[in-house]
Design a protein around this motif. Sequence first.
Motif, PDB file in Angstrom:
ATOM      1  N   UNK A  11       0.737  -1.325   0.032  1.00  0.00           N
ATOM      2  CA  UNK A  11       0.052  -0.126   0.016  1.00  0.00           C
ATOM      3  C   UNK A  11       0.869   1.407   0.058  1.00  0.00           C
ATOM      4  N   UNK A  12       2.208   1.068   0.070  1.00  0.00           N
ATOM      5  CA  UNK A  12       3.279   2.120   0.394  1.00  0.00           C
ATOM      6  C   UNK A  12       2.864   3.236  -0.841  1.00  0.00           C
ATOM      7  N   UNK A  13       3.154   3.070  -1.940  1.00  0.00           N
ATOM      8  CA  UNK A  13       2.819   3.924  -3.233  1.00  0.00           C
ATOM      9  C   UNK A  13       1.496   4.497  -3.204  1.00  0.00           C
ATOM     10  N   UNK A  14       0.414   3.825  -2.869  1.00  0.00           N
ATOM     11  CA  UNK A  14      -0.716   4.460  -2.893  1.00  0.00           C
ATOM     12  C   UNK A  14      -0.811   5.624  -1.522  1.00  0.00           C
ATOM     13  N   UNK A  15      -0.136   5.198  -0.225  1.00  0.00           N
ATOM     14  CA  UNK A  15      -0.185   5.973   0.730  1.00  0.00           C
ATOM     15  C   UNK A  15       0.691   7.378   0.489  1.00  0.00           C
ATOM     16  N   UNK A  16       1.727   7.289  -0.391  1.00  0.00           N
ATOM     17  CA  UNK A  16       2.467   8.283  -0.818  1.00  0.00           C
ATOM     18  C   UNK A  16       1.729   9.219  -1.656  1.00  0.00           C
ATOM     19  N   UNK A  17       1.040   8.669  -2.508  1.00  0.00           N
ATOM     20  CA  UNK A  17       0.386   9.473  -3.459  1.00  0.00           C
ATOM     21  C   UNK A  17      -0.849  10.152  -2.668  1.00  0.00           C
ATOM     22  N   UNK A  18      -1.589   9.528  -1.758  1.00  0.00           N
ATOM     23  CA  UNK A  18      -2.504  10.176  -0.943  1.00  0.00           C
ATOM     24  C   UNK A  18      -1.959  11.431  -0.437  1.00  0.00           C
ATOM     25  N   UNK A  19      -0.733  11.206   0.342  1.00  0.00           N
ATOM     26  CA  UNK A  19      -0.036  12.405   0.974  1.00  0.00           C
ATOM     27  C   UNK A  19       0.234  13.670   0.094  1.00  0.00           C
ATOM     28  N   UNK A  20       0.679  13.076  -1.022  1.00  0.00           N
ATOM     29  CA  UNK A  20       0.847  14.394  -2.248  1.00  0.00           C
ATOM     30  C   UNK A  20      -0.440  15.042  -2.367  1.00  0.00           C
ATOM     31  N   UNK A  21      -1.576  14.321  -2.620  1.00  0.00           N
ATOM     32  CA  UNK A  21      -2.728  14.946  -3.014  1.00  0.00           C
ATOM     33  C   UNK A  21      -3.170  15.722  -1.645  1.00  0.00           C
ATOM     34  N   UNK A  22      -3.295  15.389  -0.456  1.00  0.00           N
ATOM     35  CA  UNK A  22      -3.474  15.933   0.785  1.00  0.00           C
ATOM     36  C   UNK A  22      -2.765  17.451   0.693  1.00  0.00           C
ATOM     37  N   UNK A  23      -1.483  17.433   0.642  1.00  0.00           N
ATOM     38  CA  UNK A  23      -0.549  18.570   0.444  1.00  0.00           C
ATOM     39  C   UNK A  23      -1.281  19.502  -0.293  1.00  0.00           C
ATOM     40  N   UNK A  24      -1.562  19.311  -1.496  1.00  0.00           N
ATOM     41  CA  UNK A  24      -2.224  20.255  -2.535  1.00  0.00           C
ATOM     42  C   UNK A  24      -3.364  20.903  -2.042  1.00  0.00           C
ATOM     43  N   UNK A  25      -4.215  20.060  -1.359  1.00  0.00           N
ATOM     44  CA  UNK A  25      -5.703  20.541  -0.732  1.00  0.00           C
ATOM     45  C   UNK A  25      -5.223  21.396   0.482  1.00  0.00           C
ATOM     46  N   UNK A  26      -4.405  21.037   1.313  1.00  0.00           N
ATOM     47  CA  UNK A  26      -3.997  21.848   2.357  1.00  0.00           C
ATOM     48  C   UNK A  26      -3.315  23.127   2.168  1.00  0.00           C
ATOM     49  N   UNK A  27      -2.478  23.229   1.024  1.00  0.00           N
ATOM     50  CA  UNK A  27      -1.616  24.363   0.536  1.00  0.00           C
ATOM     51  C   UNK A  27      -2.965  25.277  -0.149  1.00  0.00           C
ATOM     52  N   UNK A  28      -3.741  24.676  -0.626  1.00  0.00           N
ATOM     53  CA  UNK A  28      -5.016  25.656  -1.254  1.00  0.00           C
ATOM     54  C   UNK A  28      -5.414  26.058  -0.063  1.00  0.00           C
ATOM     55  N   UNK A  29      -5.868  25.555   0.947  1.00  0.00           N
ATOM     56  CA  UNK A  29      -6.431  26.272   2.221  1.00  0.00           C
ATOM     57  C   UNK A  29      -5.600  27.294   2.783  1.00  0.00           C
ATOM     58  N   UNK A  30      -4.249  26.996   2.740  1.00  0.00           N
ATOM     59  CA  UNK A  30      -3.286  28.165   3.203  1.00  0.00           C
ATOM     60  C   UNK A  30      -3.201  29.345   2.477  1.00  0.00           C
ATOM     61  N   UNK A  31      -3.332  28.983   1.231  1.00  0.00           N
ATOM     62  CA  UNK A  31      -3.312  30.302   0.338  1.00  0.00           C
ATOM     63  C   UNK A  31      -4.492  31.072   0.155  1.00  0.00           C
ATOM     64  N   UNK A  32      -5.949  30.278   0.589  1.00  0.00           N
ATOM     65  CA  UNK A  32      -6.853  31.055   0.750  1.00  0.00           C
ATOM     66  C   UNK A  32      -7.331  31.528   2.247  1.00  0.00           C
ATOM     67  N   UNK A  33      -6.184  31.669   3.018  1.00  0.00           N
ATOM     68  CA  UNK A  33      -6.592  32.117   4.364  1.00  0.00           C
ATOM     69  C   UNK A  33      -7.610  33.409   4.656  1.00  0.00           C
ATOM     70  N   UNK A  34      -7.284  34.306   3.573  1.00  0.00           N
ATOM     71  CA  UNK A  34      -7.706  35.505   3.613  1.00  0.00           C
ATOM     72  C   UNK A  34      -9.012  35.831   2.680  1.00  0.00           C
ATOM     73  N   UNK A  35      -9.284  34.722   1.974  1.00  0.00           N
ATOM     74  CA  UNK A  35     -10.368  34.813   0.950  1.00  0.00           C
ATOM     75  C   UNK A  35     -11.697  34.797   1.724  1.00  0.00           C
TER      76      UNK A  35
END
Length: 120
Positions: A11-35
Amino acid sequence: MAISFDNALGVHPDALNFRVQRTKVLASNLANVDTPGYLSRDLSFTTVMDRMSSQGVSKSSPKLLVSSMYSIPYQNSKDGNTVELGVEQGKFAQNNMDFQTSLTFLNMKFSGLAKAIEGR
């Protein structure tokens, strides 16, 4: 005898892929902190893994079946934005550590496979 990397890596490649996708979502949240009106989103690792095991997702599928959920804020804001900077930074840091852990496990799997191939 051929090595099946899907079985060997688990499951390790899938777990790594999930972490990459979650990073994108969290980065989007941080970028829109004042929106104004922006709704914070997040991904749940246990939900994704449960869905994969119950639906029997094939390893040939290139992407995980990931859907984001809206986060419930600890404290509401006047402008309707649900991003809380400290909370999101904490989630981002934790996700980074989880990514490094998944990467370490994957590297250990590759190291073990290399030793097996070399006959050590």
